[in-house]
Each structure stands twice: as structure tokens, then as C-alpha cells.
Motif scaffolding. Structure first.
Motif, PDB file in Angstrom:
ATOM      1  N   ASN A   7      -7.129  -6.994 -11.287  1.00 44.98           N
ATOM      2  CA  ASN A   7      -7.070  -8.291 -10.608  1.00 44.98           C
ATOM      3  C   ASN A   7      -6.303  -8.213  -9.289  1.00 44.98           C
ATOM      4  O   ASN A   7      -6.640  -8.884  -8.325  1.00 44.98           O
ATOM      5  N   ASP A  15     -11.588  -9.104   0.185  1.00 42.79           N
ATOM      6  CA  ASP A  15     -11.879  -9.594   1.543  1.00 42.79           C
ATOM      7  C   ASP A  15     -12.209  -8.437   2.483  1.00 42.79           C
ATOM      8  O   ASP A  15     -13.150  -8.516   3.280  1.00 42.79           O
ATOM      9  N   TYR A  18     -15.577  -7.112   1.709  1.00 43.41           N
ATOM     10  CA  TYR A  18     -16.600  -8.057   2.156  1.00 43.41           C
ATOM     11  C   TYR A  18     -16.789  -7.967   3.672  1.00 43.41           C
ATOM     12  O   TYR A  18     -17.913  -7.969   4.172  1.00 43.41           O
ATOM     13  N   TRP A  43     -14.982  -2.235 -12.913  1.00 40.66           N
ATOM     14  CA  TRP A  43     -14.620  -2.771 -14.236  1.00 40.66           C
ATOM     15  C   TRP A  43     -15.082  -1.849 -15.358  1.00 40.66           C
ATOM     16  O   TRP A  43     -14.370  -1.606 -16.324  1.00 40.66           O
TER      17      TRP A  43
ATOM     18  N   PRO B 129     -12.285  -5.415  16.834  1.00 37.71           N
ATOM     19  CA  PRO B 129     -11.162  -6.317  16.521  1.00 37.71           C
ATOM     20  C   PRO B 129     -11.105  -6.623  15.027  1.00 37.71           C
ATOM     21  O   PRO B 129     -12.129  -6.882  14.398  1.00 37.71           O
ATOM     22  N   VAL B 130      -9.916  -6.565  14.492  1.00 36.38           N
ATOM     23  CA  VAL B 130      -9.758  -6.825  13.051  1.00 36.38           C
ATOM     24  C   VAL B 130      -9.521  -8.316  12.856  1.00 36.38           C
ATOM     25  O   VAL B 130      -8.403  -8.806  12.959  1.00 36.38           O
ATOM     26  N   VAL B 133     -11.716 -12.034   7.597  1.00 37.95           N
ATOM     27  CA  VAL B 133     -12.975 -12.416   6.942  1.00 37.95           C
ATOM     28  C   VAL B 133     -12.658 -12.589   5.462  1.00 37.95           C
ATOM     29  O   VAL B 133     -12.120 -11.678   4.838  1.00 37.95           O
ATOM     30  N   LEU B 134     -12.937 -13.766   4.936  1.00 39.08           N
ATOM     31  CA  LEU B 134     -12.604 -14.034   3.540  1.00 39.08           C
ATOM     32  C   LEU B 134     -13.865 -13.994   2.685  1.00 39.08           C
ATOM     33  O   LEU B 134     -14.916 -14.509   3.079  1.00 39.08           O
ATOM     34  N   TYR B 135     -13.705 -13.370   1.533  1.00 43.38           N
ATOM     35  CA  TYR B 135     -14.831 -13.319   0.600  1.00 43.38           C
ATOM     36  C   TYR B 135     -14.780 -14.553  -0.286  1.00 43.38           C
ATOM     37  O   TYR B 135     -13.825 -14.747  -1.046  1.00 43.38           O
ATOM     38  N   PRO B 136     -15.788 -15.402  -0.200  1.00 48.45           N
ATOM     39  CA  PRO B 136     -15.727 -16.680  -0.933  1.00 48.45           C
ATOM     40  C   PRO B 136     -15.782 -16.546  -2.456  1.00 48.45           C
ATOM     41  O   PRO B 136     -15.312 -17.425  -3.163  1.00 48.45           O
ATOM     42  N   LYS B 138     -14.235 -14.505  -4.438  1.00 47.23           N
ATOM     43  CA  LYS B 138     -13.167 -13.658  -4.982  1.00 47.23           C
ATOM     44  C   LYS B 138     -12.675 -14.122  -6.356  1.00 47.23           C
ATOM     45  O   LYS B 138     -12.446 -13.294  -7.248  1.00 47.23           O
ATOM     46  N   GLN B 139     -12.538 -15.413  -6.537  1.00 45.28           N
ATOM     47  CA  GLN B 139     -12.018 -15.918  -7.816  1.00 45.28           C
ATOM     48  C   GLN B 139     -12.934 -15.545  -8.985  1.00 45.28           C
ATOM     49  O   GLN B 139     -12.477 -15.309 -10.100  1.00 45.28           O
ATOM     50  N   LEU B 141     -14.404 -12.850  -9.380  1.00 49.83           N
ATOM     51  CA  LEU B 141     -14.267 -11.435  -9.738  1.00 49.83           C
ATOM     52  C   LEU B 141     -13.099 -11.179 -10.673  1.00 49.83           C
ATOM     53  O   LEU B 141     -13.021 -10.137 -11.309  1.00 49.83           O
ATOM     54  N   LEU B 142     -12.172 -12.136 -10.715  1.00 46.79           N
ATOM     55  CA  LEU B 142     -10.977 -11.929 -11.532  1.00 46.79           C
ATOM     56  C   LEU B 142     -11.337 -11.941 -13.009  1.00 46.79           C
ATOM     57  O   LEU B 142     -12.242 -12.657 -13.431  1.00 46.79           O
ATOM     58  N   ARG B 143     -10.607 -11.159 -13.777  1.00 47.82           N
ATOM     59  CA  ARG B 143     -10.868 -11.056 -15.215  1.00 47.82           C
ATOM     60  C   ARG B 143      -9.600 -11.419 -15.985  1.00 47.82           C
ATOM     61  O   ARG B 143      -8.498 -11.084 -15.564  1.00 47.82           O
ATOM     62  N   ARG B 144      -9.806 -12.062 -17.092  1.00 45.52           N
ATOM     63  CA  ARG B 144      -8.662 -12.401 -17.926  1.00 45.52           C
ATOM     64  C   ARG B 144      -8.340 -11.256 -18.876  1.00 45.52           C
ATOM     65  O   ARG B 144      -7.231 -10.893 -19.094  1.00 45.52           O
ATOM     66  N   LYS B 145      -9.354 -10.734 -19.498  1.00 46.23           N
ATOM     67  CA  LYS B 145      -9.160  -9.594 -20.388  1.00 46.23           C
ATOM     68  C   LYS B 145     -10.467  -8.826 -20.419  1.00 46.23           C
ATOM     69  O   LYS B 145     -11.522  -9.357 -20.076  1.00 46.23           O
ATOM     70  N   LYS B 146     -10.358  -7.599 -20.838  1.00 49.98           N
ATOM     71  CA  LYS B 146     -11.561  -6.787 -20.886  1.00 49.98           C
ATOM     72  C   LYS B 146     -12.403  -7.224 -22.055  1.00 49.98           C
ATOM     73  O   LYS B 146     -12.021  -7.113 -23.196  1.00 49.98           O
ATOM     74  N   ASN B 148     -15.995  -6.538 -22.581  1.00 48.99           N
ATOM     75  CA  ASN B 148     -17.349  -6.006 -22.611  1.00 48.99           C
ATOM     76  C   ASN B 148     -17.743  -5.774 -24.071  1.00 48.99           C
ATOM     77  O   ASN B 148     -17.604  -4.698 -24.618  1.00 48.99           O
TER      78      ASN B 148
END
Lengths: 161, 378
Positions: A7, A15, A18, A43, B129-130, B133-136, B138-139, B141-146, B148
């Protein structure tokens, strides 16, 4: 690598990844898919990837997915792309950044990717070599060639303007 | 080379092939002698040898003039900046590839010349130039626990199958004391014994030899007998009598009238496919009950760590006993699970000895076959 570290990697690198992909592809939807695919790969391989190597792993996975996608797309869109390149000089640019962005899009895919990894992420030749699978000297040559093209592209357009 | 492969004699129909081999130096001494002999009698055929040049291509010296242009030239650490390599040094400075001396020399050249200053600025402008840029997503992609679950389930099924197999393979099959016999009166001299059918490898396919030993001739012509065999699934055993009357017996010992039967064969049928004719209540392959009270643990609610810390063979033993299933069932279930999930074609077969006891196990698929002998402890 733990779930917590995973995480953290999402927070730290999603970002950047991306930006790298969307600047290459100019396709937000496809870029989003590649990012999701990249983190899905991470993952699945969570136990094999150490936290210290996760950044390189993510960029390598995203790079190869992106290159596969580009090669696949080129089979269908090769002609349109050529026409677009030829029209580039006739377009109007509001600032240098926009001009540079357009110039970068004209670079060959390999050169575009390595120069982005270099400028956006500050990777060394060695690290870019690891990510892309190119040799270190190849990376160096691509970056030099890209700089030459960008400089002369910008110069020629500025003269027209 | 075809002419020599077939060991053909040289003649006017095939001499060109020999001549070609002669020119290329591929003839053996014997073949060379034959060719020369042939040419003596057929001198016109040798005229081709006077015109061998077109047959062979000569190596020509061809050089690529643009070779130098293909070479890559990057600034060396001992190279100094000049007007000709200014651009190269500018890129190298941009990339941080110059030594402090080279960078200093470049800086000096830039400072001394306005044109160079502009050039250097242009090179600096090639750096991307850097920008943020935000990846919309992102949230997302987060995982609470594995979680699978498919992989976890596959792992657990595979692990269970392997454990069951190992347990099955290495658990000694006891040489049962034939408990029903112990209740019989002291046996008299055996008056008859027979080994019925099943000689040779056919018993591997299901026909199992049975050694029948008469123990005690009865008063009315009946015979007490004991079937000395150990099968993994005795309930699958059928015993055919001469008049197609089933032999009735209890346990491994039974009573039957001598004239009523002619034993033919004992066949181990496939699992539960045929009704049991001769009933044998001894089930030597049943898992022995554990001397522990039944567990109230719900295994599905355990964590991986808890499962890992358990003694799985004992758990399997306990569950198998509780559910009244045999080790064959456990092993088969594991194999079926693996086949279903992975699409494999693994099957589990048993080898039996002349007494019907388990002598080995064969795990096979289209790609592999593993035979494992089973030793019985006395």
C-alpha cells in the motif's frame, strides 16, 4: 513484501507510474488499465518482490506492458501516426512545455521511454537498463539521440513561430 | 552426396554428381579412384572439369563505406571540449556525464561566447519538466489484506492432497490379527487350503488371489474358513460360490457347507460400483480412531497460521474417522481437486500382493508415473 509495504508503494509510485505511462501513450484510459495491471502483477508476486526493489519492478512491469500495447496498436494506426507527425510543425504552441511535449511524442518509443525515465524519475543509465532490458550503452545512446532530436525540433519550430 | 548414400556405381547418368563432389573435395580415395577410372573411359565427361570456375563462388573483398558513421562516439573522460564536440559535451553535461574538469571547460566556453550560451540554453530546454500528474484510481489499488481466495484454495487443496498421499503412502498397513478368528475355538489341523486365481500380474487389474484355509470341519459337513487377505477396501470384495450362491461369513472367518461352494475367484471391484455379495465386516484400511475426544473446531474458520501449526495428518485422520471415509477417499478427493483446478489427469492406483495386501502405489498421469512400494510392518 507485506500488504502494508504494498500500500505504501501504491501511495508512493502510482502517480509517477501513471505520469510515465500517460505521457508515453497519451491515452488516459489505457494508461489507467496499465497501472492497474502493473499493480496486480505486483500483488501476485508480493512475496517475491522486496520493498527496496519495488520501484524498479513497477516501472519495468509498466514499461513492458506499455511497449506490448504500443506494438499492438501500431499495427492498426501506423498511417495515422505518420500523418500526425508531419502536421506537427504546422501546429501552434502556447509555451515551451507544450512544444517539448509534442516533440517527445515524435521520438521513437524506446527513446521516448528512456528519456522520460531519465527526466521524470531521475534514473541512472544502469537503472534504466534494468527496467527496459536495453544495454547500458544503448540507453545512453538513445538519450543522446533523443536530446539531439528534441533540441533541433524545438529550434526549428521556434524559428517558424 | 546422394550417389554415395546409395552406393551407386558411377555412370553417364550420375557422373555430374561425382564431379561436383570431386570439385568440392568430398570424395573418398576409393570414390576418387572410381571417378578417374570412369573418366579414362569417358573422356568427354571430364570436359566439365575444365570449366569449374563458374561452379564455385570466390570470396570478394567488399567494404561498407559508411562504417565510420555507424560508430558511436560519446565523450571520453580524457577528451577535451572543442568547437566540433560542443554539442556532444552539452548533452553530456546535461546528463552529468562530464568530469569536473570537462564541465569547467564547458562552462568557460559557454560564458565566453553568447552563441554558445544560447546553444546551451537550447540544450537545457530539452529536459522534460517534472509536472505533477495524479493517478485518479489510486485508492482502488490499495488492499486491506491479501485475499486471493482462488490461489489460497488451490494451495490448500494441493497441500491437503499431498499430505493425504504422503500419509497414505507411508502409513504402515497393519497385518491384522483377523479378530474374528480369535473368537473361534482352537483350530484343528487345516484340512484344505487353496490359492484361488490371481496368479501373475493380472491381480494388479483387480483380481486378487485369496488364500482360503479351512480351519475346523463342522459336524454337518460345514467348514470354518478364514480368508487370509488384506485388502484396502474389503467391502468391495465379492466371493463367488460354485452355484452362484454367495458365501456367507462373518468377519474374516465364516462357516459354509463344503458341498455348497466352489471358489473361483475373488475380485476387487471398483469402489462402490458393485453391490457387496460376500460381506466382510473387517475394514483394515479404515483409519483407526484417535484416542482424543471429537474436536469442535470448525476448520473453515481457522487462519492460515492456525492451520500451519496443526498436525495435519492427525486432523485428516480425525475427520476421516468422524466422517467414516477411507484414506482412499481422502487421497482421491485431493487428486480430483487437483485435476479439476489444474486440468491435470492424475490418477491413483494400487498394487496388491498375492494376499491382497497393498504392496505399492502408483501415481500416474499422461506425463509421469511414480511407483512407490509400501512396506508392511509386522
Amino acid at each position: 513484501m507485506t500488504v502494508e509495504e504494498y500500500n505504501k508503494a501504491v501511495e508512493a509510485y502510482a502517480d509517477n507510474l501513471y505520469r510515465f505511462v500517460v505521457k508515453n501513450l497519451k491515452d488516459e484510459h489505457m494508461s489507467g488499465d496499465i497501472i492497474q495491471d502493473t499493480f496486480e502483477k505486483l500483488w501476485v508476486k508480493l512475496e517475491d518482490v522486496s520493498a527496496s526493489k519495488v520501484r524498479s519492478y513497477l516501472f519495468a512491469a509498466a514499461y513492458h506492458t506499455m511497449i506490448d500495447y504500443i506494438r499492438k496498436e501500431k499495427r492498426y494506426a501506423g498511417l495515422d501516426h505518420t500523418i500526425e507527425q508531419e502536421q506537427a510543425h504546422d501546429m501552434q504552441y502556447s509555451d515551451l512545455g507544450e512544444l517539448l511535449d509534442r516533440a517527445v511524442q515524435n521520438l521513437p518509443e524506446d527513446q521516448k521511454a528512456v528519456v522520460m525515465l531519465r527526466d521524470y524519475e531521475g534514473y541512472s543509465y544502469r537503472e534504466i537498463s534494468d527496467i527496459t532490458g536495453l544495454s547500458e550503452s544503448q540507453v545512453k545512446v538513445y538519450i543522446y539521440r533523443a536530446r539531439v532530436y528534441l533540441k533541433y525540433y524545438i529550434g526549428s519550430v521556434e524559428q517558424v513561430i | 552426396m546422394w550417389n554415395r548414400l546409395f552406393d551407386m556405381e558411377i555412370n553417364r547418368n550420375n557422373y555430374e554428381a561425382y564431379l561436383l563432389d570431386l570439385v568440392e573435395g568430398k570424395l573418398s580415395a576409393e570414390e576418387l579412384r572410381k571417378v578417374r577410372e570412369f573418366l579414362v573411359f569417358n573422356p568427354d565427361c571430364g570436359e566439365l572439369l575444365n570449366d569449374t570456375e563458374p561452379w564455385l563462388l570466390k570470396t570478394e573483398a567488399v567494404s561498407f563505406r559508411g562504417k565510420e558513421l555507424l560508430k558511436k562516439h560519446l565523450p571520453e573522460t580524457n577528451e577535451m571540449i572543442t568547437d566540433r564536440n560542443f554539442d556532444l559535451f552539452s548533452i553530456a553535461r546535461l546528463e552529468g556525464d562530464l568530469t569536473p574538469e570537462q564541465e569547467s571547460a564547458h562552462e568557460t566556453m559557454v560564458a565566453e561566447n553568447d552563441l554558445r550560451q544560447e546553444e546551451w540554453t537550447a540544450w537545457q530546454n530539452t529536459r522534460l519538466p517534472v509536472g505533477p500528474v495524479l493517478y485518479p484510481g489510486k485508492q482502488g489499488l490499495l488492499r486491506r489484506k491479501k485475499g486471493n481466495s482462488r490461489i489460497l484454495w488451490l494451495s490448500l487443496v494441493s497441500a491437503a492432497a499431498v499430505i493425504a498421499l504422503l500419509f497414505f503412502i507411508f502409513k504402515p498397513v497393519p497385518d491384522l490379527p483377523l479378530p474374528a478368528l480369535t473368537d473361534l475355538p482352537a483350530p484343528g489341523p487345516a484340512v484344505e487350503s487353496a490359492v484361488i486365481d490371481g496368479k501373475g500380474p493380472s491381480h494388479m487389474k483387480g483380481i486378487v488371489p485369496l488364500k482360503l484355509v479351512e480351519r475346523d470341519p463342522g459336524n454337518n459337513g460345514s467348514v470354518m474358513f478364514a480368508a487370509r487377505k488384506h485388502t484396502r477396501s474389503p467391502a468391495e470384495t465379492s466371493l463367488s460360490a460354485g452355484n452362484h450362491h454367495p458365501v456367507q461369513h462373518t468377519g474374516l472367518a465364516g462357516e459354509v457347507k463344503r458341498n455348497d461352494y466352489t471358489l473361483k475367484q475373488v475380485r476387487i471391484t471398483e469402489l462402490l460400483k458393485q453391490p457387496v455379495i460376500g460381506i466382510n465386516t473387517i475394514e483394515p484400511d479404515r483409519i483407526r480412531p484417535l484416542e482424543v475426544p471429537p474436536s469442535a473446531i470448525h476448520y473453515t474458520s481457522l487462519s492460515i497460521a492456525q492451520i500451519a501449526s496443526m498436525n495435519l495428518p492427525e486432523v485428516i485422520d480425525e475427520v476421516a474417522e468422524e466422517k467414516n471415509i477411507s484414506l482412499w477417499s481422502v487421497a482421491s478427493a485431493g487428486i480430483k481437486g487437483i485435476n479439476k483446478v489444474t486440468g491435470a489427469d492424475i490418477s491413483l492406483l494400487a498394487y496388491r500382493d498375492d494376499d491382497g495386501g497393498l504392496s505399492g502405489i502408483r501415481l500416474k498421469s499422461k506425463r509421469f508415473s511414480v511407483n512407490t512400494p509400501v512396506t508392511h510392518k509386522e
